[in-house]
Design a protein around this motif. Structure first.
Motif, PDB file in Angstrom:
ATOM      1  N   UNK A  80      -4.346 -46.964  -5.208  1.00 34.51           N
ATOM      2  CA  UNK A  80      -2.886 -46.844  -5.264  1.00 34.51           C
ATOM      3  C   UNK A  80      -2.218 -48.037  -4.569  1.00 34.51           C
ATOM      4  N   UNK A  81      -2.943 -48.661  -3.626  1.00 35.77           N
ATOM      5  CA  UNK A  81      -2.383 -49.785  -2.874  1.00 35.77           C
ATOM      6  C   UNK A  81      -2.139 -51.013  -3.751  1.00 35.77           C
ATOM      7  N   UNK A  82      -2.808 -51.018  -4.908  1.00 32.08           N
ATOM      8  CA  UNK A  82      -2.573 -52.120  -5.849  1.00 32.08           C
ATOM      9  C   UNK A  82      -1.148 -52.103  -6.373  1.00 32.08           C
ATOM     10  N   UNK A  83      -0.592 -50.913  -6.473  1.00 31.74           N
ATOM     11  CA  UNK A  83       0.729 -50.778  -7.101  1.00 31.74           C
ATOM     12  C   UNK A  83       1.851 -50.506  -6.110  1.00 31.74           C
ATOM     13  N   UNK A  84       1.508 -49.775  -5.041  1.00 30.05           N
ATOM     14  CA  UNK A  84       2.540 -49.465  -4.054  1.00 30.05           C
ATOM     15  C   UNK A  84       2.463 -50.495  -2.934  1.00 30.05           C
ATOM     16  N   UNK A  85       3.555 -51.194  -2.728  1.00 26.61           N
ATOM     17  CA  UNK A  85       3.556 -52.210  -1.677  1.00 26.61           C
ATOM     18  C   UNK A  85       3.823 -51.536  -0.339  1.00 26.61           C
ATOM     19  N   UNK A  86       2.760 -51.401   0.441  1.00 23.76           N
ATOM     20  CA  UNK A  86       2.905 -50.753   1.740  1.00 23.76           C
ATOM     21  C   UNK A  86       2.395 -51.692   2.815  1.00 23.76           C
ATOM     22  N   UNK A  87       3.150 -51.775   3.905  1.00 21.17           N
ATOM     23  CA  UNK A  87       2.727 -52.667   4.983  1.00 21.17           C
ATOM     24  C   UNK A  87       2.085 -51.887   6.124  1.00 21.17           C
ATOM     25  N   UNK A  88       2.343 -50.567   6.128  1.00 21.83           N
ATOM     26  CA  UNK A  88       1.896 -49.795   7.280  1.00 21.83           C
ATOM     27  C   UNK A  88       0.986 -48.660   6.855  1.00 21.83           C
ATOM     28  N   UNK A  89      -0.101 -48.517   7.607  1.00 24.68           N
ATOM     29  CA  UNK A  89      -0.977 -47.382   7.348  1.00 24.68           C
ATOM     30  C   UNK A  89      -1.480 -46.820   8.666  1.00 24.68           C
ATOM     31  N   UNK A  90      -1.990 -45.628   8.586  1.00 28.18           N
ATOM     32  CA  UNK A  90      -2.380 -44.900   9.771  1.00 28.18           C
ATOM     33  C   UNK A  90      -3.524 -43.967   9.420  1.00 28.18           C
ATOM     34  N   UNK A  91      -4.306 -43.590  10.411  1.00 26.72           N
ATOM     35  CA  UNK A  91      -5.366 -42.607  10.164  1.00 26.72           C
ATOM     36  C   UNK A  91      -5.071 -41.370  10.983  1.00 26.72           C
ATOM     37  N   UNK A  92      -5.151 -40.223  10.327  1.00 29.83           N
ATOM     38  CA  UNK A  92      -4.971 -38.961  11.035  1.00 29.83           C
ATOM     39  C   UNK A  92      -6.337 -38.296  11.113  1.00 29.83           C
ATOM     40  N   UNK A  93      -6.746 -37.973  12.345  1.00 32.74           N
ATOM     41  CA  UNK A  93      -8.062 -37.373  12.535  1.00 32.74           C
ATOM     42  C   UNK A  93      -7.957 -36.328  13.632  1.00 32.74           C
ATOM     43  N   UNK A  94      -8.485 -35.152  13.373  1.00 33.74           N
ATOM     44  CA  UNK A  94      -8.433 -34.052  14.335  1.00 33.74           C
ATOM     45  C   UNK A  94      -7.020 -33.811  14.871  1.00 33.74           C
ATOM     46  N   UNK A 140       9.839 -46.225   8.813  1.00 33.92           N
ATOM     47  CA  UNK A 140      10.872 -47.242   8.652  1.00 33.92           C
ATOM     48  C   UNK A 140      11.630 -47.045   7.328  1.00 33.92           C
ATOM     49  N   UNK A 141      12.895 -47.310   7.352  1.00 34.97           N
ATOM     50  CA  UNK A 141      13.700 -47.251   6.126  1.00 34.97           C
ATOM     51  C   UNK A 141      13.239 -48.301   5.130  1.00 34.97           C
ATOM     52  N   UNK A 142      13.198 -47.919   3.878  1.00 37.78           N
ATOM     53  CA  UNK A 142      12.875 -48.863   2.821  1.00 37.78           C
ATOM     54  C   UNK A 142      11.428 -49.317   2.792  1.00 37.78           C
ATOM     55  N   UNK A 143      10.553 -48.584   3.467  1.00 35.50           N
ATOM     56  CA  UNK A 143       9.147 -48.984   3.492  1.00 35.50           C
ATOM     57  C   UNK A 143       8.251 -47.831   3.030  1.00 35.50           C
ATOM     58  N   UNK A 144       7.086 -48.217   2.516  1.00 31.82           N
ATOM     59  CA  UNK A 144       6.091 -47.203   2.187  1.00 31.82           C
ATOM     60  C   UNK A 144       5.034 -47.162   3.267  1.00 31.82           C
ATOM     61  N   UNK A 145       4.664 -45.960   3.654  1.00 35.94           N
ATOM     62  CA  UNK A 145       3.675 -45.753   4.705  1.00 35.94           C
ATOM     63  C   UNK A 145       2.498 -44.986   4.119  1.00 35.94           C
ATOM     64  N   UNK A 146       1.310 -45.460   4.447  1.00 35.35           N
ATOM     65  CA  UNK A 146       0.116 -44.829   3.895  1.00 35.35           C
ATOM     66  C   UNK A 146      -0.594 -44.046   4.998  1.00 35.35           C
ATOM     67  N   UNK A 147      -0.950 -42.810   4.671  1.00 41.95           N
ATOM     68  CA  UNK A 147      -1.651 -41.988   5.643  1.00 41.95           C
ATOM     69  C   UNK A 147      -3.047 -41.653   5.134  1.00 41.95           C
ATOM     70  N   UNK A 148      -4.047 -42.124   5.891  1.00 42.78           N
ATOM     71  CA  UNK A 148      -5.436 -41.816   5.563  1.00 42.78           C
ATOM     72  C   UNK A 148      -5.924 -40.693   6.470  1.00 42.78           C
ATOM     73  N   UNK A 149      -7.020 -40.102   6.074  1.00 40.08           N
ATOM     74  CA  UNK A 149      -7.617 -39.086   6.943  1.00 40.08           C
ATOM     75  C   UNK A 149      -8.556 -38.220   6.143  1.00 40.08           C
ATOM     76  N   UNK A 150      -9.619 -37.751   6.759  1.00 42.29           N
ATOM     77  CA  UNK A 150     -10.574 -36.912   6.027  1.00 42.29           C
ATOM     78  C   UNK A 150      -9.974 -35.548   5.708  1.00 42.29           C
ATOM     79  N   UNK A 151     -10.674 -34.793   4.871  1.00 39.62           N
ATOM     80  CA  UNK A 151     -10.229 -33.438   4.542  1.00 39.62           C
ATOM     81  C   UNK A 151     -10.117 -32.618   5.813  1.00 39.62           C
ATOM     82  N   UNK A 152      -9.062 -31.844   5.902  1.00 36.98           N
ATOM     83  CA  UNK A 152      -8.917 -30.953   7.049  1.00 36.98           C
ATOM     84  C   UNK A 152      -8.399 -31.632   8.299  1.00 36.98           C
TER      85      UNK A 152
END
Lengths: 252, 374
Positions: free
Chosen positions: A200-214, A27-39
Motif C-alpha cells: 500500500x506504501x507504493x500508492x499512499x504517500x506516508x512519511x510517518x509510521x509506527x509499530x504497536x506491540x503489546x 499531523x494534519x494533511x498527512x498519512x500515518x501508517x500503523x504496523x503491528x502483529x495480530x492482537x
C-alpha cells in the motif's frame, strides 16, 4: 498543526486492558501508517478513537481538531469529520448499498448520484452491488472496496482505515490506495492506516509510521524502513532496535 | 345490492383510507377493481382493456351465473372447521369472485377492497379466485376498517385455485383498527407446474388476527411461497401461520416472515411444511425483531417428512436489533434513532414479496409510511 492529540489513553475490551496509557498525535494533511502483529491493539485503537461502544476508555483524553471528544458519541465524532472503515462490517438486511452511499453523501434515498459519484462507484466496481443488501454475500475484497468508498463519500477530515489492503487483489489495492491518496491530497485530510503489508506504501504517500506491540507504541520512523525491518527481523527485533521511541508519534 | 359504475360514488374518505392500503382510486393502473363495503358489493368493474381476460363480480352473483361454481365452494376450507367458518357458511354478504381466463397474462394487478365503516359489524365474506390454466396475474386485496369505527369483526373465507401452469401472486394488505377481530380462513390448491405466491402485509395496529392459510401443492412441480411482513404495535395480537402440504412430485414451498414487535404487541409466527412426495423441497425462514421489553415474539416452525428424500429446512432468529448494526450506521453520521429506523425499514424489505416493480414501489410506500408514522 495536529488534527488529533491522544494523551495517556488506556482502553479495555471485554474487561481486558488492551491499550496501556498511550500518547501520540497525528499531523494534519498527512498519512500515518500503523504496523503491528495480530492482537497488538490496532483495531482497539481505531475503535476507541471512533468511540465504538465495545472499546471502553478507562483513562486519557482524545482531542480532535481542538475539541475534546473523549466522551462524545460515535455520531458526534462522525459529524465532526472522523470516519473509520470496518474490518468486518455487519450485514444489514434490506438496506441497499446505494441507500447507504447516499446517506454518506448526505443525500436522501430519492436523490440521484451525480455523474462524478457514479463514476467513482463504477471505478470501485460496485455499480452492480448498489442494489444489493449491504455486505450480504459480499466477498472480502468487495467489502473493502465498499468500506473505502463509503469513507471517501463521507468527506472526512480524518480517515481511520483498518487494513484496507488485506484480502484484496492487486488491482483493487491499486485502486483503493490510489483513491485514498487522491482524496487526501485534494482535501488536505489525514489518515491513519493499519496495514500488514508494504504494497500500500507504493500508492499512499506516508512519511510517518509506527509499530504497536503489546498495547504500546514502539517505533517511529519512515514507513518503508519499519516495513523492511519487520520483514527481515520480525516485530520483536524491530522494537528492540536503536530507533526505539517510547512516546510514539509526537508532533510539536 | 347496489352496484355503481363509477368509483366516485364511493365516499372520498373511504377512498383515501383504501389508498393507504394499496387501492388505486381511479383504477387506471389496475386490470379490475372490486369494492365490498360492510355487507354489500358497491363496485365491481373490469378495465376495458382486460375485458374477456378477467371475470370479476360478487360471489353471490357468480353463483347464480355459473352452476359449476358450487363445486369450488367449501372445497378447500372445511365448513365445520371452527365457529367462524360455520358463521360464514350460515350466512355471508358476498365477496369477490375473480377468474383469470386460460392463458391470459394480466400485466396490471386486480384490486379488491373489503371495507368496514359500520360500528359493531361482523363482516362475513366468501371469496373465490380461479387462475385458469396458463394464466398469469397479480392480485392486491386490501381489508380496511374506517378509522372512525370503534369495534368490528371480519370473517373471510378465501378459496384459491391455481390451475395447471398458472402463476398467481396474491398480496393481502390489512389496515384494520385497534378494535378489530379478524379471522381469515384461506386455502389454495396448486396444480401441475403452477405457482402460487401469497403475501401478507400487516402494518397497522389491530386487536386480534389469527390465520393459518394452507396451500395444497398437489400438482407435479407446483410451487408455493408464503411471505409475511408484520409490524405488531400498540397491543396488537397477531397469530400468523402458513401451511404448505407438498403432495405433488417435485413440489416446492418457501416461507419468509419478517416480524417486528413493540409496544405490548404479541406475535406468534407459525409455519408448517408437510412433505409427502419423495423429492419435494421446502424452506422456512422467520426473522423477528423485538424493539422493547413489553412485546412478545414467538416463532414456531414445524417440518414434517413422510417419505425419505424429502428435504425441508428452516432458519429462525428472534431478538433485538443488533448494536453492531446501529453503531456501524452511526459511524456514517446517522443518529441512533435514524439508524434504528433505517434498520427497521430495511428489515421489512418488500423485495421478498416477488412483485413487479410498480406494485413493489406502492407496497414499499405503504410499509414505510406506516413505519414512519408509528
Amino acid at each position: 498543526m495536529n488534527i488529533l492529540e491522544v494523551e495517556d489513553l488506556s482502553v479495555k475490551v471485554e474487561d481486558k486492558l488492551t491499550l496501556k496509557g498511550i500518547s501520540f498525535s497525528l499531523k494534519s494533511g498527512e498519512s500515518h501508517i500503523l504496523f503491528g502483529p495480530n492482537g497488538s491493539g490496532k483495531t482497539t485503537l481505531v475503535g476507541a478513537l471512533m468511540g465504538l461502544p465495545q472499546f471502553e476508555i478507562t483513562s486519557g483524553k482524545i482531542t480532535f481538531m481542538g475539541i475534546d471528544i473523549t466522551s462524545k458519541s460515535v455520531e458526534e465524532r462522525a459529524k465532526l469529520g472522523m470516519v473509520t472503515s470496518f474490518q468486518n462490517p455487519p450485514e444489514i438486511t434490506g438496506v441497499k448499498l446505494a441507500d447507504l452511499l447516499k446517506l454518506c453523501l448526505g443525500k436522501s434515498a430519492t436523490d440521484a448520484f451525480s455523474e462524478e459519484e457514479k463514476a467513482l462507484i463504477e471505478a470501485f466496481r460496485l455499480t452492480e452491488f448498489s442494489n444489493r443488501d449491504i455486505n450480504v454475500g459480499f466477498s472480502g475484497g468487495e467489502r473493502k472496496r465498499s468500506e473505502v468508498l463509503q469513507s471517501i463519500f463521507l468527506k472526512p477530515k480524518l480517515m481511520l482505515l483498518d487494513e484496507p489492503d488485506s484480502g484484496v487483489d492487486v488491482e483493487s489495492l491499486r485502486l483503493i490506495a490510489g483513491e485514498i491518496q487522491r482524496y487526501v491530497e485534494r482535501n488536505e485530510s489525514s489518515t491513519l492506516i493499519i496495514t500488514h503489508k508494504g504494497d500500500i506504501l507504493e500508492y499512499v504517500k506516508a512519511r510517518y509510521a509506527c509499530v504497536l506491540l503489546n498495547g504500546q507504541f514502539h517505533c517511529f520512523t519512515e514507513p518503508m524502513k519499519i516495513y523492511e525491518n519487520i520483514k527481515k527481523l520480525g516485530y520483536e527485533e524491530c522494537v528492540a532496535c536503536s530507533r526505539r521511541v517510547t512516546e510514539g508519534w509526537k508532533f510539536e | 345490492m347496489s352496484k355503481e359504475n363509477e368509483l366516485v360514488n364511493v365516499p372520498h374518505q373511504i377512498l383515501e383510507e383504501a389508498y393507504k392500503a394499496g387501492i388505486e382510486a381511479d383504477g387506471k393502473n389496475r386490470s379490475g377493481t372490486f369494492f365490498h363495503v360492510n355487507q354489500s358489493t358497491v363496485y365491481s368493474r373490469v378495465n376495458e382493456f382486460f375485458q374477456g381476460k378477467i371475470e370479476l363480480m360478487d360471489t353471490k352473483e357468480a353463483l347464480k351465473k355459473y352452476s359449476w361454481l358450487g363445486e369450488y365452494m367449501w372445497k378447500l376450507v372445511d365448513k365445520d372447521k371452527d365457529e367462524f367458518t360455520r358463521k360464514v357458511a350460515e350466512d355471508f354478504s358476498g365477496g369477490y369472485f375473480m377468474r383469470i381466463m386460460p392463458s391470459a397474462e394480466i400485466m396490471f394487478p386486480l384490486q379488491s377492497c373489503l371495507l368496514i365503516t359500520q360500528k359493531n359489524l361482523e363482516q362475513r365474506v366468501h371469496n373465490i379466485i380461479i387462475a385458469e390454466e396458463g394464466s398469469k396475474a397479480h392480485i392486491i386485496t386490501s381489508c380496511v376498517q374506517h378509522s372512525t369505527v370503534p369495534k368490528a369483526s371480519h370473517l373471510g373465507i378465501s378459496e384459491i385455485y391455481v390451475k395447471k401452469g398458472a402463476m398467481l401472486n396474491f398480496t393481502m394488505i390489512h389496515q384494520w383498527s385497534e378494535n378489530t377481530l379478524v379471522r381469515p380462513r384461506s386455502a389454495a390448491e396448486v396444480a401441475d407446474k403452477a405457482t402460487f405466491v401469497s403475501n401478507y402485509v400487516c402494518m397497522r395496529p389491530v386487536r386480534d388476527v389469527q390465520m393459518y392459510p394452507t396451500a395444497y401443492c398437489n400438482g407435479e412441480g407446483s410451487t408455493v411461497s408464503f411471505n409475511n411482513i408484520l409490524y405488531g404495535h400498540r397491543g396488537s395480537l397477531l397469530d400468523i401461520g402458513s401451511k404448505a402440504v407438498l403432495k405433488g412430485k417435485s413440489s416446492k414451498a418457501e416461507m419468509v416472515s419478517r416480524a417486528i414487535a413493540r409496544e405490548g404487541s404479541k406475535m406468534i409466527i407459525r409455519g408448517l411444511i408437510d412433505g409427502s412426495s419423495p423429492d419435494c423441497r421446502g424452506h422456512l425462514e422467520c426473522r423477528g425483531l423485538l424493539i422493547d421489553d413489553d412485546a412478545f415474539l414467538q416463532s414456531i416452525p414445524e417440518l414434517v417428512a413422510r417419505k425419505k428424500g424429502v428435504e425441508i429446512t428452516h432458519e429462525a432468529a428472534v431478538g433485538k436489533i443488533s448494536e453492531k448494526e446501529i453503531t456501524y450506521l452511526m459511524t456514517r453520521k446517522l443518529s441512533r434513532d435514524q439508524a434504528v429506523s433505517l434498520i427497521i425499514r430495511g428489515f421489512m424489505d418488500v423485495s421478498i414479496l416477488g412483485l413487479p416493480d410498480a406494485l413493489k414501489a406502492e407496497i414499499k410506500r405503504i410499509v414505510e409510511a406506516s413505519a414512519e408514522a408509528s
